[in-house]
Every structure is written in structure tokens, then in C-alpha cells.
Design a protein around this motif. Structure first.
Motif, short mmCIF file in Angstrom:
data_model
loop_
_atom_site.label_atom_id
_atom_site.label_comp_id
_atom_site.label_asym_id
_atom_site.label_seq_id
_atom_site.Cartn_x
_atom_site.Cartn_y
_atom_site.Cartn_z
N VAL A 162 0.85 -1.20 0.00
CA VAL A 162 0.00 0.00 0.00
C VAL A 162 0.88 1.25 0.00
O VAL A 162 0.63 2.21 -0.76
N ILE A 163 1.91 1.23 0.85
CA ILE A 163 2.82 2.39 0.93
C ILE A 163 3.51 2.60 -0.42
O ILE A 163 3.64 3.72 -0.92
N GLY A 164 3.93 1.48 -1.04
CA GLY A 164 4.56 1.56 -2.36
C GLY A 164 3.61 2.18 -3.38
O GLY A 164 4.00 3.02 -4.19
N TRP A 165 2.34 1.77 -3.29
CA TRP A 165 1.31 2.27 -4.23
C TRP A 165 1.07 3.77 -4.01
O TRP A 165 0.97 4.54 -4.96
N ILE A 166 1.01 4.19 -2.74
CA ILE A 166 0.77 5.61 -2.44
C ILE A 166 1.92 6.47 -2.96
O ILE A 166 1.69 7.50 -3.62
N SER A 167 3.15 6.04 -2.71
CA SER A 167 4.29 6.84 -3.19
C SER A 167 4.35 6.84 -4.72
O SER A 167 4.67 7.85 -5.35
N HIS A 168 3.98 5.70 -5.31
CA HIS A 168 3.91 5.60 -6.77
C HIS A 168 2.91 6.60 -7.33
O HIS A 168 3.21 7.38 -8.24
N ARG A 169 1.71 6.64 -6.72
CA ARG A 169 0.66 7.56 -7.17
C ARG A 169 1.07 9.01 -7.01
O ARG A 169 0.80 9.84 -7.87
N THR A 170 1.73 9.30 -5.90
CA THR A 170 2.15 10.68 -5.64
C THR A 170 3.13 11.15 -6.71
O THR A 170 3.01 12.25 -7.26
N ILE A 171 4.10 10.26 -7.00
CA ILE A 171 5.11 10.63 -8.00
C ILE A 171 4.46 10.81 -9.39
O ILE A 171 4.75 11.76 -10.11
N ILE A 172 3.55 9.87 -9.70
CA ILE A 172 2.88 9.94 -11.01
C ILE A 172 2.07 11.24 -11.12
O ILE A 172 2.06 11.91 -12.15
N LYS A 173 1.40 11.58 -9.99
CA LYS A 173 0.58 12.80 -9.97
C LYS A 173 1.46 14.04 -10.22
O LYS A 173 1.12 14.92 -11.04
N PRO A 205 11.97 -0.68 -11.16
CA PRO A 205 11.54 -2.08 -11.15
C PRO A 205 10.26 -2.27 -10.34
O PRO A 205 10.03 -1.55 -9.35
N THR A 206 9.43 -3.22 -10.75
CA THR A 206 8.14 -3.47 -10.10
C THR A 206 8.31 -3.75 -8.61
O THR A 206 7.54 -3.28 -7.78
N LEU A 207 9.32 -4.56 -8.28
CA LEU A 207 9.47 -4.99 -6.88
C LEU A 207 9.90 -3.86 -5.95
O LEU A 207 9.87 -4.02 -4.73
N ALA A 208 10.29 -2.72 -6.54
CA ALA A 208 10.66 -1.57 -5.71
C ALA A 208 9.48 -1.11 -4.86
O ALA A 208 9.66 -0.47 -3.82
N LEU A 209 8.27 -1.45 -5.31
CA LEU A 209 7.08 -1.10 -4.53
C LEU A 209 7.07 -1.78 -3.16
O LEU A 209 6.38 -1.34 -2.25
N LEU A 210 7.86 -2.86 -3.04
CA LEU A 210 7.88 -3.60 -1.77
C LEU A 210 9.14 -3.29 -0.96
O LEU A 210 9.51 -4.06 -0.07
#
Lengths: 305, 244
Positions: free
Chosen positions: A35-46, A71-76
Motif C-alpha cells: 500500500v505504501i509503495g502504491w501511495i508513493s507511486h501515485r504521488t510521484i505519477i501525480k 523495477p516493479t518490486l521496488a514497490l515492496l
């Protein structure tokens, strides 16, 4: 006998609240890592999208999306922190609980008045602990995959899945070392509470004190797996840098970040070398556990004349 | 000819430099209910620890059912059952699960059945599905006895079995010991420093004083030898050199 002892340990752990609380915490944190990976991903994309829009109005070409190269696994990536903190603590408690009853409540006397040898006993305990840790790591793997799929909408490629499995195998090895430390500390102390206290002391030293020493002036290094930004040309830092391979916590983080492709790339052989100290610690602790069990006087485990 | 149930020849033991047992010679035949009497620290538990293979004696030989406790440990553990003084089993497991576990450790072929039959024999089937953490001292003692006999041993060692029990629990335990001896033919070897319940169940007594076996004889012979003593307490005090 070995199987019976292992099965008893698994059954007993399943019903111990302290252990279950730590297990649930680890699994929740595993899910949260996604979830944290997804939130930071979304923030950066935004931020990126806003920058692209802004740049488009001025006619300036936008730089490439940073997540296209990530890399995908960076989300974890947070899992590299959670395992040495919550996971290792859980493994310590697991190791402690697996031996404490037999020692402090005198059940060891009953066990060794049966057809049980010290070797089959210690093998059973280790096998039971390893089984529980393997199941936990497998559950953690599933939670990681699910969180990537559900929260991030990412389907792992075979290569990424392989890397994630490898990460959890290294984590299993790391947690096994702490489970064995939990067993050893029970066998070294007479009081149950002292055993747990000593185990926590060892955990603190391995997780915080040694990494602080071996990473020199990197105050956040014990938590964040970042590359050394400080030049270590002075003698003191030369020594601490050379001592770094002895820090199992550091080595675990370094190896894990490479496996998850978060850290700077290195050869597979170099990453394997980083796992070696963890493997050595497991072997030393397993040998010490076996030695202490073989010499332990279970006849005096409890109230005697 | 059948080997004695328990045989100790010149058995001594020291903890560091402190002698705990001094050259004990003792023979107990099959079918006896033997009671070791002695003050706290007399060496009773050490003797049981040696006979249950938990402790290697500093000197001498000990045999159970003809098997040496050191050289034939596995054969000895097949034939013995043991209940320590402060019985504790796994609190997070039910009584049945505990019994099945100890049955497995004794190599019983059908542990589940053995556990159920043992509980039934001790009229404690209702305790089977309950967790040990919910039990009173008396209930724990019953399950403790059950774990000691779940594999139907030849010799049963009980270390201070009455400690913590109320009078009703003591009476129930005495009846259980009697039944195990009469119905299942178990030889019983027990330690106690309490005397009140001794006379009604044991066939032989031995008295340990500071690690030395100062007396051993049948209850009948003991009563004949001390005709003027009103109770076993008086006999015991005379043996220990404290005439009342």
C-alpha cells in the motif's frame, strides 16, 4: 520422535497469543508495504503528470516517467526494513517459546524420561521452528503478490516472481538465525524472563548497534538500505567499512535490495557473498543449540531437592 | 528368574563437592508399592532422577527391570512412567493432545486410542478436550498420572505426588495408585516427606537420611519391629534419631 516434537511445537505456537500477535503484525505490515509503495507511486505519477502539463504549456519536452524505469518490486522496498525489525522479533519469540516451557516448567524432564534422545529432540525443535517460519514466509509472499496485484494492479512477471521468492528465501534464512538465537538464550539462562531479555539484547545489538558501527557515519543506515554517501578515507571508517561483512543485518539488507532490484546493481556472486555471513550465523547458532541441549541438565529444570 | 523391578548397587551422587546420595543399595521386586521417606534434601529426587535416566550417577550401578540406566537407557525408558512433583504439561494444548504427544514419544502405535483409554481408565474422559491452562492442581495431577501410564509401563515413579493436593485429591491419588498396582500390575516407586497417607497404600518403605539409606523393609515387618509406636510419624522420627 523428531516428527512428534516438531508437530507439538507447531501446534503449541499456533495457540500462543504473543506469537500470533507478532505474526499478524508482520502480515499486516507486509500488506502495508504494498500500500505504501502504491501511495508513493501515485504521488510521484501525480507530480509527474502536473509537470508534463506545465511543461506542455511552455512547449518544453517532458522527461521520461520515473516509474517507467523503476523495477516493479521496488514497490515492496519497505519489506527490507520490516523483516529485520518485526520479523526478527517474531522469530526470537518463536525460538524462545519453543524451548522455554520444556526448560522452566520442567516438561523437559518428562520428555527425556521417554525414548527421546537429545539429538532427536533438538532436531525436532529446529524442524518445527523452520516449518513455522517457512509457512509464515510463504504467507508473506502471497500477501506481497496479492498487494501488488490488488492495490497496484501489477501482475508479476516470472522473473520478478522468482526474485520475490528469492527475497523470501533469504529472509527465511535470516529469521532462522534469530529463532535459533531465541533458543540459545533460553538454554543459557535459568529464568524464562532473563532468556527473553537476553534475546532482545542480542536482537538490538545485531539490528542496531553493529550496523551503526559498521556503517560509520550513516545514522539512518540501520533502517534505510541506501548507498554509502560518505567517503570513508579515514582510518576509523576504514575499519568500520572492513567490519561491514560481519554485520548480518547490513548484509541482509544489502542482499535483499539487490534481489528486489532497489539497490545499485552487482553480480549474483557478490550478492551470494552477502548471504554467506547469515548462513554462517545460522550454522553456528544451530551447533550451539545442539551443544547446549546435549549438556543441559533437565533433571534440575524445576523445583528439586 | 525375573529381574528385580529396581536395583541400585553402591549408587552415589554428588552435586559439585556436596554428596547427595551415599552408596545406596536397594532392591525392589515387581508388584511392590515402595515409598521413599526422607526430609527435604535427603536425596529422594536425585534417586528418582537416576532411575528415570535423567541423571548419571557419580558412582555405582542402577538397573530397572534388569536394564542398566546408562547403557540400556532406551530399554529402561520403555518400561518406566514418571510423574514429577510439580507436574506441568503444555498449557496451550488439551489434556488429550498432551497425552497423545507423550504416547508418541513412548512409541505407542495408536496414541489417540491410548490417550482416550487412559483417560477412561482414570475416570477423567471429561477432561480430554479441555486445555491444561484451565485445570486445578488436582486435575493436573490426574492428567500427570495419565501421561505417566499412557504407554502402560512396568514401573511407575512418582515424585512427591501429593504436593499441592487437598485431602480429597490425596485420597483419590491413593486409590489410583492402589488400582494401578492391583489391576495393571505396576510396580510403584514414590517419594514423599509427608507421612499421613503412606501407611494405607505402600507395601515397603525405605528411609533416606542425608543421602544414606538407613532403613528398608516391608510395612508388615516395620509394624512388628516398632510395636510401641503409635503411628508411622513416630517410627520415622525414631529412625531419623528424633525420638518423640
Amino acid at each position: 520422535m523428531t516428527r512428534a516434537i516438531a508437530a507439538q511445537l507447531v501446534l503449541s505456537l499456533r495457540r500462543q497469543r504473543t506469537f500470533l500477535a507478532l505474526l499478524v503484525t508482520l502480515l499486516v505490515m507486509t500488506a502495508l508495504a504494498g500500500v505504501i509503495g502504491w501511495i508513493s507511486h501515485r504521488t510521484i505519477i501525480k507530480v509527474y503528470d502536473q509537470a508534463v502539463t506545465l511543461l506542455a504549456t511552455t512547449g518544453t519536452p517532458a522527461p521520461p516517467n520515473p516509474f517507467d524505469t523503476k523495477p516493479t518490486l521496488a514497490l515492496l522496498s519497505n519489506m527490507v526494513i520490516y523483516i529485520p525489525l518485526i520479523g526478527a522479533l517474531m522469530a526470537l519469540v518463536l525460538g524462545h517459546l519453543s524451548m522455554a516451557d520444556d526448560q522452566s516448567s520442567g516438561i523437559g524432564r518428562l520428555i527425556f524420561s521417554r525414548q527421546v534422545t537429545r539429538r532427536s529432540y533438538v532436531t525436532g525443535k529446529m524442524l518445527g521452528a523452520l516449518t513455522v517460519l517457512t509457512v509464515i514466509m510463504a504467507a508473506s509472499l502471497l500477501v506481497s503478490v496479492a498487494s501488488l496485484l490488488i492495490v497496484n494492479g501489477t501482475v508479476l512477471s516470472a522473473s520478478d516472481f522468482g526474485r520475490l521468492v528469492l527475497f523470501y528465501v533469504i529472509s527465511l534464512l535470516y529469521l532462522t538465525a534469530f529463532a535459533l538465537i531465541g533458543m540459545v538464550t533460553v538454554l543459557l539462562t535459568r529464568r524464562r524472563s532473563m532468556g527473553l531479555l537476553l534475546a532482545l539484547g542480542v536482537w538490538l545489538v545485531l539490528t542496531f548497534a553493529i550496523p551503526q558501527f559498521t556503517s560509520g557515519l550513516r545514522p539512518t543506515a540501520s533502517l534505510n538500505p541506501i548507498t554509502d554517501p560518505v567517503s570513508t578515507s579515514q582510518t576509523f571508517f576504514d575499519v568500520t567499512a572492513k567490519a561491514r561483512p560481519l554485520s548480518v543485518s547490513e548484509q541482509y539488507k544489502e542482499a535483499s535490495t539487490r534481489v528486489l532490484e532497489i539497490g545499485s546493481p552487482e553480480s549474483a556472486l557478490a550478492t551470494s557473498w552477502r548471504v554467506l555471513p547469515i548462513g554462517c550465523l545460522v550454522l553456528v547458532m544451530a551447533a550451539l543449540t545442539a551443544l547446549l541441549v546435549s549438556r543441559h541438565d533437565y533433571s534440575r529444570s524445576s523445583v528439586n531437592e | 528368574m525375573e529381574e528385580p523391578a529396581v536395583e541400585m548397587q553402591g549408587v552415589s551422587h554428588r552435586y559439585g563437592s556436596a554428596p547427595v546420595l551415599r552408596e545406596i543399595d536397594l532392591t525392589i521386586e515387581h508388584g511392590e508399592i515402595f515409598r521413599f521417606l526422607g526430609h527435604n534434601g535427603a536425596g529422594k529426587t536425585t534417586a528418582i532422577n537416576i532411575l528415570t535416566t535423567l541423571l548419571v550417577p557419580s558412582a555405582g550401578n542402577a538397573r530397572v527391570c534388569g536394564h542398566d540406566v546408562i547403557a540400556d537407557r532406551s530399554k529402561v525408558t520403555e518400561r518406566i512412567g514418571y510423574l514429577p512433583s510439580d507436574v506441568r504439561l503444555y498449557d496451550h494444548m488439551t489434556a488429550s493432545e498432551n497425552l497423545e504427544f507423550f504416547a508418541k514419544l513412548s512409541g505407542v502405535s495408536d496414541p489417540r486410542r491410548a490417550a482416550a483409554e487412559t483417560l477412561d481408565y482414570l475416570d477423567s474422559s471429561e477432561l480430554g478436550p479441555r486445555r491444561m491452562s484451565t485445570f486445578s492442581t488436582g486435575m493436573r495431577q490426574r492428567i500427570g498420572i495419565a501421561q505417566a501410564i499412557v504407554h502402560q509401563p512396568s514401573v511407575l515413579f512418582l515424585d512427591e505426588p501429593t504436593s499441592g493436593l487437598d485431602p480429597s485429591g490425596v485420597r483419590q491419588l491413593r486409590e489410583t495408585i492402589f488400582r494401578l498396582n492391583r489391576e495393571l500390575g505396576m510396580t510403584v516407586f514414590m517419594n514423599t516427606h509427608l507421612l499421613s497417607e503412606v501407611a494405607r497404600v505402600c507395601t515397603t518403605i525405605g528411609v533416606l537420611n542425608h543421602g544414606e539409606l538407613i532403613y528398608k523393609d516391608s510395612m508388615a515387618a516395620t509394624n512388628e519391629r516398632f510395636p510401641n509406636e503409635a503411628s508411622l510419624e513416630d517410627i520415622y522420627e525414631r529412625m531419623e534419631g528424633h525420638p518423640s
